[in-house]
Design a protein around this motif. Sequence first.
Motif, PDB file in Angstrom:
ATOM      1  N   HIS A  11       0.857  -1.189   0.000  1.00 34.80           N
ATOM      2  CA  HIS A  11       0.000   0.000   0.000  1.00 34.80           C
ATOM      3  C   HIS A  11       0.889   1.234   0.000  1.00 34.80           C
ATOM      4  O   HIS A  11       1.824   1.339   0.778  1.00 34.80           O
ATOM      5  CB  HIS A  11      -0.907   0.010   1.235  1.00 34.80           C
ATOM      6  CG  HIS A  11      -1.878   1.143   1.263  1.00 34.80           C
ATOM      7  ND1 HIS A  11      -1.557   2.394   1.738  1.00 34.80           N
ATOM      8  CD2 HIS A  11      -3.169   1.209   0.848  1.00 34.80           C
ATOM      9  CE1 HIS A  11      -2.616   3.184   1.630  1.00 34.80           C
ATOM     10  NE2 HIS A  11      -3.602   2.497   1.095  1.00 34.80           N
ATOM     11  N   LYS A  12       0.608   2.161  -0.901  1.00 34.55           N
ATOM     12  CA  LYS A  12       1.422   3.375  -1.000  1.00 34.55           C
ATOM     13  C   LYS A  12       0.652   4.562  -0.432  1.00 34.55           C
ATOM     14  O   LYS A  12      -0.565   4.670  -0.609  1.00 34.55           O
ATOM     15  CB  LYS A  12       1.791   3.636  -2.457  1.00 34.55           C
ATOM     16  CG  LYS A  12       2.804   2.634  -3.003  1.00 34.55           C
ATOM     17  CD  LYS A  12       3.476   3.181  -4.234  1.00 34.55           C
ATOM     18  CE  LYS A  12       4.736   2.380  -4.564  1.00 34.55           C
ATOM     19  NZ  LYS A  12       5.554   3.033  -5.578  1.00 34.55           N
ATOM     20  N   SER A  13       1.379   5.432   0.236  1.00 30.12           N
ATOM     21  CA  SER A  13       0.753   6.650   0.746  1.00 30.12           C
ATOM     22  C   SER A  13       1.809   7.734   0.845  1.00 30.12           C
ATOM     23  O   SER A  13       3.001   7.454   1.020  1.00 30.12           O
ATOM     24  CB  SER A  13       0.109   6.412   2.119  1.00 30.12           C
ATOM     25  OG  SER A  13       1.086   5.967   3.048  1.00 30.12           O
ATOM     26  N   GLY A  14       1.369   8.962   0.697  1.00 28.26           N
ATOM     27  CA  GLY A  14       2.324  10.061   0.772  1.00 28.26           C
ATOM     28  C   GLY A  14       1.650  11.412   0.637  1.00 28.26           C
ATOM     29  O   GLY A  14       0.460  11.516   0.336  1.00 28.26           O
ATOM     30  N   PHE A  15       2.463  12.441   0.874  1.00 31.41           N
ATOM     31  CA  PHE A  15       1.976  13.819   0.868  1.00 31.41           C
ATOM     32  C   PHE A  15       2.539  14.549  -0.349  1.00 31.41           C
ATOM     33  O   PHE A  15       3.734  14.460  -0.645  1.00 31.41           O
ATOM     34  CB  PHE A  15       2.397  14.534   2.154  1.00 31.41           C
ATOM     35  CG  PHE A  15       1.698  13.999   3.376  1.00 31.41           C
ATOM     36  CD1 PHE A  15       0.619  14.670   3.927  1.00 31.41           C
ATOM     37  CD2 PHE A  15       2.117  12.814   3.968  1.00 31.41           C
ATOM     38  CE1 PHE A  15      -0.036  14.178   5.048  1.00 31.41           C
ATOM     39  CE2 PHE A  15       1.479  12.306   5.088  1.00 31.41           C
ATOM     40  CZ  PHE A  15       0.395  12.991   5.631  1.00 31.41           C
ATOM     41  N   ILE A  16       1.650  15.263  -1.043  1.00 31.71           N
ATOM     42  CA  ILE A  16       2.034  15.965  -2.273  1.00 31.71           C
ATOM     43  C   ILE A  16       1.669  17.433  -2.134  1.00 31.71           C
ATOM     44  O   ILE A  16       0.502  17.772  -1.866  1.00 31.71           O
ATOM     45  CB  ILE A  16       1.288  15.371  -3.505  1.00 31.71           C
ATOM     46  CG1 ILE A  16       1.557  13.868  -3.617  1.00 31.71           C
ATOM     47  CG2 ILE A  16       1.687  16.098  -4.778  1.00 31.71           C
ATOM     48  CD1 ILE A  16       0.399  13.013  -3.174  1.00 31.71           C
ATOM     49  N   SER A  17       2.648  18.305  -2.300  1.00 29.72           N
ATOM     50  CA  SER A  17       2.395  19.746  -2.219  1.00 29.72           C
ATOM     51  C   SER A  17       2.186  20.314  -3.613  1.00 29.72           C
ATOM     52  O   SER A  17       2.935  20.014  -4.543  1.00 29.72           O
ATOM     53  CB  SER A  17       3.583  20.448  -1.548  1.00 29.72           C
ATOM     54  OG  SER A  17       3.341  21.837  -1.461  1.00 29.72           O
ATOM     55  N   ILE A  18       1.143  21.134  -3.770  1.00 28.79           N
ATOM     56  CA  ILE A  18       0.869  21.801  -5.046  1.00 28.79           C
ATOM     57  C   ILE A  18       1.340  23.245  -4.921  1.00 28.79           C
ATOM     58  O   ILE A  18       0.758  24.036  -4.179  1.00 28.79           O
ATOM     59  CB  ILE A  18      -0.632  21.762  -5.402  1.00 28.79           C
ATOM     60  CG1 ILE A  18      -1.203  20.357  -5.197  1.00 28.79           C
ATOM     61  CG2 ILE A  18      -0.850  22.229  -6.833  1.00 28.79           C
ATOM     62  CD1 ILE A  18      -2.726  20.305  -5.238  1.00 28.79           C
ATOM     63  N   ILE A  19       2.411  23.566  -5.649  1.00 28.30           N
ATOM     64  CA  ILE A  19       3.035  24.894  -5.546  1.00 28.30           C
ATOM     65  C   ILE A  19       2.873  25.622  -6.879  1.00 28.30           C
ATOM     66  O   ILE A  19       2.907  25.015  -7.946  1.00 28.30           O
ATOM     67  CB  ILE A  19       4.539  24.743  -5.219  1.00 28.30           C
ATOM     68  CG1 ILE A  19       4.721  24.129  -3.827  1.00 28.30           C
ATOM     69  CG2 ILE A  19       5.271  26.077  -5.308  1.00 28.30           C
ATOM     70  CD1 ILE A  19       4.358  25.030  -2.682  1.00 28.30           C
ATOM     71  N   GLY A  20       2.753  26.932  -6.824  1.00 29.10           N
ATOM     72  CA  GLY A  20       2.675  27.697  -8.065  1.00 29.10           C
ATOM     73  C   GLY A  20       2.287  29.130  -7.806  1.00 29.10           C
ATOM     74  O   GLY A  20       1.911  29.499  -6.685  1.00 29.10           O
ATOM     75  N   ARG A  21       2.382  29.929  -8.841  1.00 22.87           N
ATOM     76  CA  ARG A  21       1.959  31.313  -8.727  1.00 22.87           C
ATOM     77  C   ARG A  21       0.454  31.370  -8.463  1.00 22.87           C
ATOM     78  O   ARG A  21      -0.260  30.400  -8.730  1.00 22.87           O
ATOM     79  CB  ARG A  21       2.270  32.073 -10.017  1.00 22.87           C
ATOM     80  CG  ARG A  21       3.742  32.426 -10.190  1.00 22.87           C
ATOM     81  CD  ARG A  21       3.966  33.126 -11.515  1.00 22.87           C
ATOM     82  NE  ARG A  21       3.212  34.380 -11.587  1.00 22.87           N
ATOM     83  CZ  ARG A  21       3.004  35.067 -12.710  1.00 22.87           C
ATOM     84  NH1 ARG A  21       3.444  34.604 -13.865  1.00 22.87           N
ATOM     85  NH2 ARG A  21       2.348  36.195 -12.696  1.00 22.87           N
ATOM     86  N   PRO A  22      -0.031  32.519  -7.969  1.00 21.47           N
ATOM     87  CA  PRO A  22      -1.473  32.650  -7.791  1.00 21.47           C
ATOM     88  C   PRO A  22      -2.218  32.439  -9.108  1.00 21.47           C
ATOM     89  O   PRO A  22      -1.748  32.817 -10.173  1.00 21.47           O
ATOM     90  CB  PRO A  22      -1.626  34.102  -7.303  1.00 21.47           C
ATOM     91  CG  PRO A  22      -0.302  34.451  -6.691  1.00 21.47           C
ATOM     92  CD  PRO A  22       0.712  33.702  -7.496  1.00 21.47           C
ATOM     93  N   ASN A  23      -3.367  31.797  -9.013  1.00 24.67           N
ATOM     94  CA  ASN A  23      -4.300  31.683 -10.137  1.00 24.67           C
ATOM     95  C   ASN A  23      -3.816  30.788 -11.279  1.00 24.67           C
ATOM     96  O   ASN A  23      -4.177  31.012 -12.429  1.00 24.67           O
ATOM     97  CB  ASN A  23      -4.641  33.082 -10.685  1.00 24.67           C
ATOM     98  CG  ASN A  23      -6.005  33.117 -11.352  1.00 24.67           C
ATOM     99  OD1 ASN A  23      -6.891  32.337 -11.002  1.00 24.67           O
ATOM    100  ND2 ASN A  23      -6.168  33.980 -12.328  1.00 24.67           N
ATOM    101  N   VAL A  24      -3.016  29.763 -10.970  1.00 21.53           N
ATOM    102  CA  VAL A  24      -2.618  28.818 -12.030  1.00 21.53           C
ATOM    103  C   VAL A  24      -3.532  27.588 -12.069  1.00 21.53           C
ATOM    104  O   VAL A  24      -3.378  26.738 -12.935  1.00 21.53           O
ATOM    105  CB  VAL A  24      -1.142  28.357 -11.882  1.00 21.53           C
ATOM    106  CG1 VAL A  24      -0.195  29.521 -12.061  1.00 21.53           C
ATOM    107  CG2 VAL A  24      -0.905  27.636 -10.560  1.00 21.53           C
TER     108      VAL A  24
END
Length: 306
Positions: A11-24
């Motif tokens: 079983h796989k599990s993990g944390f993913i951060s979504i980064i980017g400029r505003p409004n992408v």
Amino acid sequence: MNINNTNNNEHKSGFISIIGRPNVGKSTFLNRVIGQKIAIMSDKPQTTRNKVQGVLTTDDSQLIFIDTPGIHKPKHRLGDFMMKVAQNTLKEVDLILFMVNAEEGFGKGEEFILEKFENIKTPIFLVVNKIDTIHPDKLFSVIDSYKEKYPFKEIIPISALEGNNVETLLTQIKKYMPEGPQFYPADQVTDHPERFIVSELIREKALHLTREEIPHSLAVVIEKMEKKQNDVVHVMATIVVERDSQKGIIIGKQGGMLKEVGKRARTDIENLLGNKVFLELWVKVQKDWRNKMTQLRDFGFREDEY
């Protein structure tokens, strides 16, 4: 079908951060993946203020996505808080999705974000969003402009709005996740309490309806939220603005704007809670609240939680 070519017991599990400029399109992507609205969407930049965790559970994995405030140069204490939230997530995740807008070329904003990756050992994907808005031939030049700037582990073009290539992205994400437990119950889609999401839904409607008239000097505080005997949820909320003129805009002529905000917010809140909702809204002026730490804490922006 076993996507990861592993035995059925893994079983796989993990944390993913979504980064980017505003409004992408970070919040649009998160809502698309989770399948329901947990992050507010607006065409105004810097809509997301706190990090919002969305949980996607399948038979063989659990992916916890963190939608962060758009990275930008802060102009007030609230901006400082938003930047700290975004940057701190880079240190605590298994994978980073750097999301960019296919319509816009590489610029100072993107360069500013890439500088934050200098000492980061976490794998980073480049996710080129909004491909539905450009001609396919233009996409290659957009990708090439980023390729030469940073050695991304994967480069995946998507349309979060239309859903194009989102499943491909999820398949690639799973490949980079470590073996691990299920952190949240299978039916849980966010770690935020319902009060937080309710306040965000009200704020979203106020932003949509006032358009350019009200900048991001708007907060929503849930004063009371309780279920009555007839299963109707009673929600009392205060919309906080910085100036008297903004209060007038939010209330509108003969209270028309505030009624419309309440009407639209109530529909989303009822869908979220699965109950009928009685929503009461007030508007209050707190001058310059975005630069006052005591009021930032009162409105839920607490640095010690990040």
